[in-house]
Design a protein around this motif. Structure first.
Motif, short mmCIF file in Angstrom:
data_model
loop_
_atom_site.label_atom_id
_atom_site.label_comp_id
_atom_site.label_asym_id
_atom_site.label_seq_id
_atom_site.Cartn_x
_atom_site.Cartn_y
_atom_site.Cartn_z
N LYS A 1 0.84 -1.20 0.00
CA LYS A 1 0.00 0.00 0.00
C LYS A 1 0.87 1.25 0.00
O LYS A 1 2.05 1.21 0.39
CB LYS A 1 -0.93 0.01 1.21
CG LYS A 1 -1.92 -1.15 1.25
CD LYS A 1 -2.80 -1.08 2.48
CE LYS A 1 -3.77 -2.24 2.54
NZ LYS A 1 -4.77 -2.20 1.46
N ASN A 2 0.28 2.37 -0.42
CA ASN A 2 0.99 3.65 -0.37
C ASN A 2 0.71 4.34 0.96
O ASN A 2 0.08 3.76 1.86
CB ASN A 2 0.62 4.53 -1.56
CG ASN A 2 -0.87 4.90 -1.58
OD1 ASN A 2 -1.58 4.78 -0.58
ND2 ASN A 2 -1.34 5.36 -2.73
N ARG B 1 -1.35 6.52 1.69
CA ARG B 1 -2.78 6.73 1.91
C ARG B 1 -3.50 5.42 2.24
O ARG B 1 -4.73 5.38 2.31
CB ARG B 1 -3.44 7.37 0.69
CG ARG B 1 -2.96 8.77 0.35
CD ARG B 1 -3.88 9.40 -0.68
NE ARG B 1 -3.43 10.70 -1.11
CZ ARG B 1 -2.69 10.93 -2.19
NH1 ARG B 1 -2.32 9.90 -2.96
NH2 ARG B 1 -2.31 12.14 -2.51
N GLU B 2 -2.72 4.33 2.38
CA GLU B 2 -3.28 3.00 2.62
C GLU B 2 -4.07 2.49 1.42
O GLU B 2 -4.99 1.66 1.56
CB GLU B 2 -4.16 2.97 3.88
CG GLU B 2 -3.39 3.05 5.17
CD GLU B 2 -2.49 1.83 5.39
OE1 GLU B 2 -2.98 0.70 5.29
OE2 GLU B 2 -1.27 2.04 5.61
N GLU B 3 -3.73 2.97 0.21
CA GLU B 3 -4.35 2.49 -1.02
C GLU B 3 -3.48 1.39 -1.62
O GLU B 3 -2.25 1.45 -1.56
CB GLU B 3 -4.50 3.64 -2.03
CG GLU B 3 -5.35 4.79 -1.52
CD GLU B 3 -5.20 6.04 -2.39
OE1 GLU B 3 -6.13 6.87 -2.38
OE2 GLU B 3 -4.15 6.19 -3.04
N ASP B 4 -4.13 0.39 -2.21
CA ASP B 4 -3.39 -0.69 -2.85
C ASP B 4 -2.60 -0.16 -4.04
O ASP B 4 -3.15 0.54 -4.91
CB ASP B 4 -4.34 -1.79 -3.33
CG ASP B 4 -4.90 -2.61 -2.18
OD1 ASP B 4 -4.28 -2.61 -1.10
OD2 ASP B 4 -5.95 -3.25 -2.37
N LEU B 5 -1.32 -0.49 -4.09
CA LEU B 5 -0.49 -0.13 -5.23
C LEU B 5 -0.63 -1.17 -6.32
O LEU B 5 -0.88 -2.36 -6.03
CB LEU B 5 0.98 -0.02 -4.80
CG LEU B 5 1.31 1.17 -3.90
CD1 LEU B 5 2.68 0.98 -3.24
CD2 LEU B 5 1.29 2.47 -4.69
N ARG C 1 -0.14 -9.31 -7.84
CA ARG C 1 -1.54 -9.40 -7.40
C ARG C 1 -2.28 -10.43 -8.24
O ARG C 1 -1.95 -10.68 -9.37
CB ARG C 1 -2.21 -8.03 -7.53
CG ARG C 1 -1.62 -6.98 -6.58
CD ARG C 1 -2.54 -5.80 -6.45
NE ARG C 1 -1.98 -4.76 -5.58
CZ ARG C 1 -2.06 -4.78 -4.26
NH1 ARG C 1 -2.68 -5.79 -3.66
NH2 ARG C 1 -1.52 -3.80 -3.54
#
Length: 333
Positions: free
Chosen positions: A302-303, A305-309, A333
């Protein structure tokens, strides 16, 4: 067309280690599609490394009415070079649609200007285009590295000493899923990688050879009974972009270079807990995450922002007690 961006790390000369990477240098003009070589031997610095592998060298130098290895029209479709006057054509794989049996794959190989070093980070890039006669796509292209002499053979049109798949020390996948079934555009492929071995031979082709990830998208008049993926290839570059600090004496001991953050309890994160600070950088040179003493140092893909990369290869700089360790990690993934 895709926009080219470059990752900026340490300042190296960015010399291309690939000989004749745009295939412009030739011994003479290719004029026919021979049964065995497709006149590929006329492309200086390149050869076919496997049995029944017959990649083709296409060039605009022949101005005749019809040339099966001409530019832009040739035996596999119609495409202008990404740059210059020439490119390569190879059958990445063929499977018999009726029996499911493997029918063959083509590979191209060259000797690099200097050996790759396990204590360095490299970037390989090239352009591909899906030829009109293709009936399938696998969503990725692969390249491998090996040592000189014992890991390749110079095919002579049926030499039994050549295997169907050339032997390599290790290989990597580059996703081309964004290409889909587009047979018009050139697509940019790029990957950061760290070799585990000293090696000076580069091979491009399909090393996985699995029909399970092959997607059929059209019938072909020329090859109606096969799942075939014909690719045009142009402008290959392989450059060193950084050297690893403390390579001979590892700060961390062992650190995995591949993980799959799918929350199945297996290989879900990379544990950086032995470090004081870790910076994660994507292939465009953008810092996507910094872990410090406020973090638990487990990277779940994750980045900040806790978003999946997205899946791909990421570059890391890990610091401890004034020492830095650099490397690459592939997120799948």
């Amino acid at each position: 067309m895709l926009l080219i961006s470059y990752i900026c790390l340490n300042s190296y000369s960015q010399d291309n280690l690939v000989v004749n990477g745009s295939f412009e240098e030739k011994t003479s003009c290719p004029v026919e599609n021979n049964v065995w070589n497709g006149e590929f031997e006329k492309c200086i610095g390149w050869w076919s490394p496997s049995y029944f592998s017959t990649p083709d060298y296409v060039n605009s130098c022949d101005t005749g009415v019809w040339n099966p290895v001409g530019v832009p029209a040739n035996l596999w479709g119609n495409q202008v070079p990404f740059e210059g006057d020439a490119y390569l054509s190879l059958d990445m794989h063929s499977w018999n649609k009726n029996t499911g049996e493997f029918d063959g794959a083509e590979y191209i190989q060259t000797r690099l200007k200097e050996s790759l070093n396990p204590c360095s980070i490299y970037k390989i890039s090239f352009y591909i285009s899906l030829a009109e006669t293709s009936t399938s796509n696998k969503g990725y292209v692969e390249f491998g590295i090996s040592s000189d002499s014992s890991f390749y053979c110079l095919g002579d049109g049926g030499a039994n000493s050549c295997a169907y798949k050339p032997e390599v020390l290790e290989y990597w996948q580059i996703s081309i899923s964004n290409m889909g079934f587009d047979t018009v555009s050139w697509y940019f492929c790029e990957l950061l990688f760290q070799p585990n071995f000293h090696s000076n031979i580069l091979t491009i082709g399909d090393f996985s050879l699995s029909i399970s990830d092959t997607v059929s998208f059209q019938e072909s008049i020329n090859y109606p009974n096969y799942h075939s993926m014909f690719l045009y290839l142009d402008s290959i570059s392989l450059v060193k972009i950084d050297e690893l600090d403390n390579c001979d004496v590892q700060v961390h001991g062992f650190l995995p270079n591949v993980f799959t953050p799918d929350m199945n309890g297996i290989n879900d994160f990379i544990d950086f807990s032995q470090f004081d600070k870790v910076t994660i950088i994507n292939r465009w040179g953008t810092t996507v995450l910094i872990m410090d003493t406020q973090s638990n140092f487990q990277w779940h893909g994750k980045n900040f922002r806790e978003e999946d990369l997205p899946a791909g290869v990421y570059y890391y700089v890990a610091e401890k007690a004034g020492l830095k360790q650099k490397g690459t990690i592939q997120l799948i993934r």
